[in-house]
Design a protein around this motif. Sequence first.
Motif, PDB file in Angstrom:
ATOM      1  N   ASN A  84      63.490  19.293  -4.859  1.00 39.80           N
ATOM      2  CA  ASN A  84      62.137  18.777  -4.634  1.00 39.80           C
ATOM      3  C   ASN A  84      61.373  19.581  -3.580  1.00 39.80           C
ATOM      4  O   ASN A  84      60.834  19.030  -2.615  1.00 39.80           O
ATOM      5  CB  ASN A  84      62.188  17.293  -4.241  1.00 39.80           C
ATOM      6  N   LYS A  85      61.342  20.902  -3.789  1.00 35.04           N
ATOM      7  CA  LYS A  85      60.626  21.780  -2.869  1.00 35.04           C
ATOM      8  C   LYS A  85      59.413  22.376  -3.580  1.00 35.04           C
ATOM      9  O   LYS A  85      59.537  22.925  -4.675  1.00 35.04           O
ATOM     10  CB  LYS A  85      61.545  22.900  -2.376  1.00 35.04           C
ATOM     11  N   ALA A  86      58.265  22.299  -2.916  1.00 39.67           N
ATOM     12  CA  ALA A  86      57.015  22.716  -3.547  1.00 39.67           C
ATOM     13  C   ALA A  86      57.024  24.177  -3.977  1.00 39.67           C
ATOM     14  O   ALA A  86      56.473  24.532  -5.010  1.00 39.67           O
ATOM     15  CB  ALA A  86      55.851  22.443  -2.609  1.00 39.67           C
ATOM     16  N   GLY A  87      57.634  25.050  -3.210  1.00 36.51           N
ATOM     17  CA  GLY A  87      57.580  26.475  -3.511  1.00 36.51           C
ATOM     18  C   GLY A  87      58.706  26.984  -4.375  1.00 36.51           C
ATOM     19  O   GLY A  87      58.756  28.169  -4.700  1.00 36.51           O
ATOM     20  N   GLU A  88      59.621  26.114  -4.755  1.00 37.55           N
ATOM     21  CA  GLU A  88      60.798  26.556  -5.520  1.00 37.55           C
ATOM     22  C   GLU A  88      60.480  26.638  -7.005  1.00 37.55           C
ATOM     23  O   GLU A  88      59.754  25.808  -7.552  1.00 37.55           O
ATOM     24  CB  GLU A  88      61.952  25.582  -5.292  1.00 37.55           C
ATOM     25  N   SER A  89      61.035  27.641  -7.675  1.00 42.31           N
ATOM     26  CA  SER A  89      60.867  27.789  -9.116  1.00 42.31           C
ATOM     27  C   SER A  89      62.103  28.450  -9.696  1.00 42.31           C
ATOM     28  O   SER A  89      62.953  28.944  -8.961  1.00 42.31           O
ATOM     29  CB  SER A  89      59.618  28.626  -9.439  1.00 42.31           C
ATOM     30  N   PHE A  90      62.206  28.463 -11.007  1.00 38.80           N
ATOM     31  CA  PHE A  90      63.275  29.211 -11.669  1.00 38.80           C
ATOM     32  C   PHE A  90      62.720  29.834 -12.933  1.00 38.80           C
ATOM     33  O   PHE A  90      61.781  29.323 -13.543  1.00 38.80           O
ATOM     34  CB  PHE A  90      64.491  28.329 -11.971  1.00 38.80           C
ATOM     35  N   SER A  91      63.288  30.962 -13.317  1.00 41.30           N
ATOM     36  CA  SER A  91      62.834  31.702 -14.490  1.00 41.30           C
ATOM     37  C   SER A  91      63.960  31.796 -15.517  1.00 41.30           C
ATOM     38  O   SER A  91      65.139  31.743 -15.163  1.00 41.30           O
ATOM     39  CB  SER A  91      62.365  33.104 -14.095  1.00 41.30           C
ATOM     40  N   TYR A  92      63.585  31.970 -16.765  1.00 39.76           N
ATOM     41  CA  TYR A  92      64.576  31.950 -17.835  1.00 39.76           C
ATOM     42  C   TYR A  92      63.967  32.527 -19.106  1.00 39.76           C
ATOM     43  O   TYR A  92      62.745  32.592 -19.258  1.00 39.76           O
ATOM     44  CB  TYR A  92      65.053  30.516 -18.102  1.00 39.76           C
ATOM     45  N   PHE A  93      64.835  32.949 -20.011  1.00 34.69           N
ATOM     46  CA  PHE A  93      64.414  33.379 -21.330  1.00 34.69           C
ATOM     47  C   PHE A  93      64.473  32.192 -22.285  1.00 34.69           C
ATOM     48  O   PHE A  93      65.367  31.352 -22.182  1.00 34.69           O
ATOM     49  CB  PHE A  93      65.320  34.496 -21.863  1.00 34.69           C
ATOM     50  N   GLN A  94      63.545  32.124 -23.216  1.00 33.25           N
ATOM     51  CA  GLN A  94      63.606  31.097 -24.249  1.00 33.25           C
ATOM     52  C   GLN A  94      63.003  31.640 -25.544  1.00 33.25           C
ATOM     53  O   GLN A  94      62.177  32.549 -25.525  1.00 33.25           O
ATOM     54  CB  GLN A  94      62.882  29.823 -23.817  1.00 33.25           C
ATOM     55  N   GLN A  95      63.455  31.060 -26.657  1.00 34.02           N
ATOM     56  CA  GLN A  95      62.984  31.472 -27.974  1.00 34.02           C
ATOM     57  C   GLN A  95      62.089  30.384 -28.560  1.00 34.02           C
ATOM     58  O   GLN A  95      62.462  29.211 -28.595  1.00 34.02           O
ATOM     59  CB  GLN A  95      64.172  31.708 -28.903  1.00 34.02           C
ATOM     60  N   VAL A  96      60.909  30.804 -29.014  1.00 33.06           N
ATOM     61  CA  VAL A  96      59.909  29.878 -29.541  1.00 33.06           C
ATOM     62  C   VAL A  96      59.563  30.281 -30.971  1.00 33.06           C
ATOM     63  O   VAL A  96      59.467  31.467 -31.276  1.00 33.06           O
ATOM     64  CB  VAL A  96      58.633  29.890 -28.670  1.00 33.06           C
ATOM     65  N   LYS A  97      59.374  29.288 -31.839  1.00 29.19           N
ATOM     66  CA  LYS A  97      58.988  29.576 -33.220  1.00 29.19           C
ATOM     67  C   LYS A  97      57.514  29.232 -33.413  1.00 29.19           C
ATOM     68  O   LYS A  97      57.100  28.078 -33.311  1.00 29.19           O
ATOM     69  CB  LYS A  97      59.846  28.781 -34.198  1.00 29.19           C
ATOM     70  N   TYR A  98      56.713  30.261 -33.675  1.00 30.04           N
ATOM     71  CA  TYR A  98      55.283  30.064 -33.898  1.00 30.04           C
ATOM     72  C   TYR A  98      55.028  29.477 -35.283  1.00 30.04           C
ATOM     73  O   TYR A  98      55.864  29.562 -36.186  1.00 30.04           O
ATOM     74  CB  TYR A  98      54.538  31.401 -33.796  1.00 30.04           C
ATOM     75  N   ALA A  99      53.830  28.937 -35.449  1.00 27.30           N
ATOM     76  CA  ALA A  99      53.422  28.380 -36.746  1.00 27.30           C
ATOM     77  C   ALA A  99      53.457  29.459 -37.823  1.00 27.30           C
ATOM     78  O   ALA A  99      52.941  30.558 -37.635  1.00 27.30           O
ATOM     79  CB  ALA A  99      52.015  27.804 -36.637  1.00 27.30           C
ATOM     80  N   GLY A 100      54.114  29.159 -38.932  1.00 28.83           N
ATOM     81  CA  GLY A 100      54.171  30.080 -40.060  1.00 28.83           C
ATOM     82  C   GLY A 100      55.158  31.219 -39.907  1.00 28.83           C
ATOM     83  O   GLY A 100      55.263  32.065 -40.808  1.00 28.83           O
ATOM     84  N   GLU A 101      55.876  31.273 -38.817  1.00 26.68           N
ATOM     85  CA  GLU A 101      56.843  32.349 -38.590  1.00 26.68           C
ATOM     86  C   GLU A 101      58.263  31.869 -38.875  1.00 26.68           C
ATOM     87  O   GLU A 101      58.608  30.712 -38.618  1.00 26.68           O
ATOM     88  CB  GLU A 101      56.756  32.838 -37.143  1.00 26.68           C
ATOM     89  N   LYS A 102      59.092  32.766 -39.390  1.00 26.48           N
ATOM     90  CA  LYS A 102      60.489  32.435 -39.657  1.00 26.48           C
ATOM     91  C   LYS A 102      61.401  32.846 -38.510  1.00 26.48           C
ATOM     92  O   LYS A 102      62.469  32.269 -38.322  1.00 26.48           O
ATOM     93  CB  LYS A 102      60.952  33.125 -40.945  1.00 26.48           C
ATOM     94  N   GLU A 103      60.982  33.852 -37.752  1.00 19.39           N
ATOM     95  CA  GLU A 103      61.807  34.374 -36.667  1.00 19.39           C
ATOM     96  C   GLU A 103      61.353  33.792 -35.325  1.00 19.39           C
ATOM     97  O   GLU A 103      60.207  33.398 -35.145  1.00 19.39           O
ATOM     98  CB  GLU A 103      61.721  35.904 -36.612  1.00 19.39           C
ATOM     99  N   TRP A 104      62.305  33.782 -34.380  1.00 16.48           N
ATOM    100  CA  TRP A 104      62.001  33.355 -33.022  1.00 16.48           C
ATOM    101  C   TRP A 104      61.249  34.461 -32.286  1.00 16.48           C
ATOM    102  O   TRP A 104      61.462  35.637 -32.542  1.00 16.48           O
ATOM    103  CB  TRP A 104      63.277  33.042 -32.246  1.00 16.48           C
ATOM    104  N   THR A 105      60.417  34.061 -31.343  1.00 14.03           N
ATOM    105  CA  THR A 105      59.773  35.006 -30.432  1.00 14.03           C
ATOM    106  C   THR A 105      60.284  34.737 -29.025  1.00 14.03           C
ATOM    107  O   THR A 105      60.191  33.609 -28.525  1.00 14.03           O
ATOM    108  CB  THR A 105      58.238  34.848 -30.455  1.00 14.03           C
ATOM    109  N   TRP A 106      60.828  35.767 -28.408  1.00 10.72           N
ATOM    110  CA  TRP A 106      61.362  35.627 -27.050  1.00 10.72           C
ATOM    111  C   TRP A 106      60.225  35.533 -26.036  1.00 10.72           C
ATOM    112  O   TRP A 106      59.218  36.221 -26.142  1.00 10.72           O
ATOM    113  CB  TRP A 106      62.246  36.821 -26.700  1.00 10.72           C
ATOM    114  N   HIS A 107      60.427  34.667 -25.039  1.00 10.92           N
ATOM    115  CA  HIS A 107      59.484  34.531 -23.926  1.00 10.92           C
ATOM    116  C   HIS A 107      60.256  34.579 -22.608  1.00 10.92           C
ATOM    117  O   HIS A 107      61.428  34.186 -22.546  1.00 10.92           O
ATOM    118  CB  HIS A 107      58.740  33.193 -23.986  1.00 10.92           C
ATOM    119  N   ILE A 108      59.590  35.052 -21.586  1.00  5.72           N
ATOM    120  CA  ILE A 108      60.096  34.894 -20.228  1.00  5.72           C
ATOM    121  C   ILE A 108      59.258  33.788 -19.610  1.00  5.72           C
ATOM    122  O   ILE A 108      58.023  33.857 -19.617  1.00  5.72           O
ATOM    123  CB  ILE A 108      60.014  36.195 -19.403  1.00  5.72           C
TER     124      ILE A 108
END
Length: 222
Positions: A84-108
């Motif tokens: 519960n710290k205001a300035g703390e964050s974390f980053s990660y990779f995730q895969q998202v499927k857009y509308a009409g797409e069959k493949e995942w798109t990677w995001h940071i």
Amino acid sequence: MKLSKAIQNKIKEFAPHAERMPGVVILHLVGEFPVVYMSANGLMLLGVTLQQLIDLGPEYYNRFFNIEDMEDFLPKISALLNNNKAGESFSYFQQVKYAGEKEWTWHISSTRLFMWDDDGKPLLTITTAIPINRMKHIEAKAERLLKENNFIKKHVAIFSTLSNREKAVLKQVALGKTSAEVADELFISAETAQTHRRNIRSKLNITNAVEFAEYARAFDLI
């Protein structure tokens, strides 16, 4: 989902700024983490309206995301809330499927706390997500990281049965050294080195040199 007046006002105040930010901006309600706001570019990519996302609730994750990625996300969000710290964050990779797409798109993506109640308890989180599909070298690294992470989860139990000496031998074998070279490196006899190799093969069910290297990379021996 009924939001408090304070949350509604916070979203209304923030939304114009979010629309000018790069990437996709998402606000989640702490708890089951349903979406309460997403910038217009994200809604366009998913092919939905904000109200449709809100109506989906937590089902949003099953519909648009690779759930395997969530296994890493959940412990991190739990730690973020507990700290519960205001300035703390974390980053990660995730895969998202857009509308009409069959493949995942990677995001940071990166997540931090965004709003608290009067008692200082977190109410909202904010996430920014940027696609990396045009940065092929980054996308390949993300794929490799996911593969290694899944390998670790599957094999951590049997890897933990190795002794420290066996791990040292595993590292040297993964580097392509013969039993004689391993013996010289670790100051043991060639016969002992060979015995360790056999034991490692048996414990990890390894059949070739590639698998030695796979274990060594996944568990940060090389």
